[in-house]
Every structure is written in C-alpha cells, then in structure tokens.
Design a protein around this motif. Structure first.
Motif, short mmCIF file in Angstrom:
data_model
loop_
_atom_site.label_atom_id
_atom_site.label_comp_id
_atom_site.label_asym_id
_atom_site.label_seq_id
_atom_site.Cartn_x
_atom_site.Cartn_y
_atom_site.Cartn_z
N ALA A 95 0.82 -1.22 0.00
CA ALA A 95 0.00 0.00 0.00
C ALA A 95 0.85 1.26 0.00
CB ALA A 95 -0.94 0.01 1.21
N SER A 96 2.12 1.14 0.40
CA SER A 96 2.99 2.33 0.49
C SER A 96 3.21 2.98 -0.88
CB SER A 96 4.34 1.96 1.10
OG SER A 96 5.06 1.10 0.24
N GLU A 97 3.05 2.22 -1.95
CA GLU A 97 3.33 2.75 -3.28
C GLU A 97 2.05 3.09 -4.04
OE1 GLU A 97 6.69 1.77 -5.39
OE2 GLU A 97 7.56 0.51 -3.85
N GLU A 98 0.92 3.05 -3.36
CA GLU A 98 -0.35 3.31 -4.02
C GLU A 98 -0.84 4.73 -3.74
OE1 GLU A 98 -2.97 0.27 -2.60
OE2 GLU A 98 -1.83 -1.33 -3.57
N GLY A 99 -1.42 5.33 -4.73
CA GLY A 99 -2.06 6.62 -4.56
C GLY A 99 -1.10 7.79 -4.55
N VAL A 100 -1.66 8.91 -4.11
CA VAL A 100 -0.93 10.18 -4.08
C VAL A 100 -0.68 10.57 -2.63
CG1 VAL A 100 -1.13 12.63 -4.68
CG2 VAL A 100 -1.95 10.89 -6.27
N ALA A 101 0.50 11.11 -2.37
CA ALA A 101 0.86 11.50 -1.01
C ALA A 101 0.06 12.72 -0.57
CB ALA A 101 2.34 11.80 -0.93
N PRO A 102 -0.56 12.65 0.61
CA PRO A 102 -1.31 13.81 1.10
C PRO A 102 -0.38 15.01 1.30
CG PRO A 102 -1.27 12.03 2.74
CD PRO A 102 -0.56 11.54 1.53
N GLY A 103 -0.85 16.15 0.87
CA GLY A 103 -0.10 17.38 1.07
C GLY A 103 1.04 17.60 0.09
N MET A 104 1.38 16.58 -0.70
CA MET A 104 2.51 16.74 -1.62
C MET A 104 2.09 16.61 -3.08
SD MET A 104 5.61 14.97 0.47
CE MET A 104 6.88 15.83 -0.41
N GLY A 105 0.99 15.93 -3.34
CA GLY A 105 0.48 15.83 -4.69
C GLY A 105 1.30 14.98 -5.64
N LEU A 106 2.19 14.18 -5.13
CA LEU A 106 3.01 13.29 -5.95
C LEU A 106 2.63 11.85 -5.68
CD1 LEU A 106 6.53 14.91 -5.44
CD2 LEU A 106 5.17 14.95 -7.53
N PRO A 107 2.78 10.99 -6.69
CA PRO A 107 2.54 9.57 -6.45
C PRO A 107 3.44 9.07 -5.32
CG PRO A 107 2.84 9.99 -8.79
CD PRO A 107 3.19 11.26 -8.07
N ARG A 108 2.89 8.25 -4.46
CA ARG A 108 3.69 7.73 -3.34
C ARG A 108 4.87 6.90 -3.84
NH1 ARG A 108 -0.72 5.34 0.44
NH2 ARG A 108 1.05 4.66 1.69
N SER A 109 4.72 6.23 -4.98
CA SER A 109 5.84 5.46 -5.53
C SER A 109 7.01 6.39 -5.88
CB SER A 109 5.40 4.66 -6.75
OG SER A 109 4.88 5.53 -7.74
N THR A 110 6.71 7.56 -6.37
CA THR A 110 7.76 8.55 -6.67
C THR A 110 8.44 9.02 -5.40
OG1 THR A 110 6.61 9.27 -8.66
CG2 THR A 110 8.18 10.83 -7.70
N LEU A 111 7.64 9.25 -4.36
CA LEU A 111 8.22 9.70 -3.09
C LEU A 111 9.15 8.65 -2.51
CD1 LEU A 111 5.22 11.49 -1.38
CD2 LEU A 111 7.25 12.50 -2.42
#
Length: 189
Positions: A95-111
């Motif tokens: 689940a860590s790589e799914e969706g968009v990071a809150p407050g940052m607007g980037l895909p969590r996989s990118t983060l």
C-alpha cells in the motif's frame, strides 16, 4: 535486480548506515558538498528524511519544517540504523506505493524513490567529506537514473537538485548520477 522501493532501500540503507557508523565526532563540523550543511547538519537532514519517509509510506502527512538535532543524544548512530530498518519495513507494505501523497500531490511510488535518492546521494556527500568508502549498488544507481529521467527537471524547479554538473565521457554511472543531481563528482572540500 531490485525494482520495488523497499528492495532498493534494503540495498541502499545498510551502505548508508555503515558509513554513518564510521563518521567520527571530530568530523561533524566539516563542510559538505551541500553548501548549506556541515556533516552534522547533513546527518540530521538524512535522519529527518528517514523518519519522515516512514510517515509518507503510511500515507500520513509530514511537517518538513520540523528539524531535530538527532545527534544531541548518545547512541544516535544506533538509532539511525533502527530508523532505516523501519524505513525499509514501511516501504515493504504494498500500500505504500499506491495513490498520491497527502499534502505533496506526488505519487507515493515517486516519493519512495526520493527517499532512496536521499540515502544514496547524501551518503556520497558524507563519504566524500569524511574520506570513508561508499559504493552504491549498480542496480540502485540504474534505478535512480530512471528516477532522474522522470523527475529531475521537476526536482530542479523545486530546489531539490542543483543545476546539472557536466561530467566527462569516461565518468562512472555514479558520477553521472551525481552530476544529474547537481553534485560535482570531483568535489574536494
């Protein structure tokens, strides 16, 4: 070849932890390739990144303005090692790589890959100034080149990377990566 963020972190983290353990207290005030940081400041930054990226893996917001002097208490090297283990575990959750990071607007996989970049590039920064060996795995370097292909221009706009530094045609893949992040691979304090 490592492809998931957790796999890349699992390869990168122990190398950075070994480097951090080797840094002497007498080296903490040395300047680094990151002009705004001494070794102490850069260690605190990498520590903050390690803790904050655990929150991002869980889909939680993080306050990047909070800065902590993690080196103020004895045992900080062991605590850093424990936090990097938690970081790897946090990104091992699918689940860590799914969706968009809150407050940052980037895909969590990118983060997640941004966390790998921080460990590797700042690991090099710390090794360069302290004279300790540091060699990221070839698959990590390859993955980070892919990340820079995708995110390098945006990272420069956001101030995460400096202007690209040209490197020679005989440059190593690590030197090429460093140049892409705004580092001069021949930096000597």
């Amino acid at each position: 070849m490592a492809t998931k963020t957790s796999e890349l972190l699992a390869v990168a983290a122990p190398r950075t932890v070994a480097l951090v353990r080797a840094i002497g207290d007498d080296q903490l005030d040395l300047p680094t390739p990151c002009a705004e940081y001494t070794v102490r400041g850069l260690l605190n930054h990498v520590y903050d990144v390690t803790v904050n990226f655990q929150r991002l893996a869980a889909g939680q917001e993080t306050d990047w303005s909070v800065k902590t002097d993690h080196l103020a208490e004895p045992g900080w090297r062991d605590r850093f090692a424990a936090e990097t283990e938690r970081l790897v575990t946090a990104w091992d959750d699918p689940a860590s790589e799914e969706g968009v990071a809150p407050g940052m607007g980037l895909p969590r996989s990118t983060l997640g890959l941004m966390g790998v970049v921080d460990l590797v590039v700042h690991g090099w920064d710390l090794a360069r100034v302290t004279g300790h060996p540091y060699e990221p795995a070839p698959e990590t370097i390859a993955a980070l080149h892919g990340f820079m292909d995708e995110m390098g221009p945006m990272g420069r706009q956001m101030g995460a990377f400096g202007p690209e530094v040209p490197v020679g045609v005989d440059a190593t893949e690590l030197d090429r990566l460093l140049g892409r992040t705004g580092r001069d691979p021949s930096w000597a304090g």
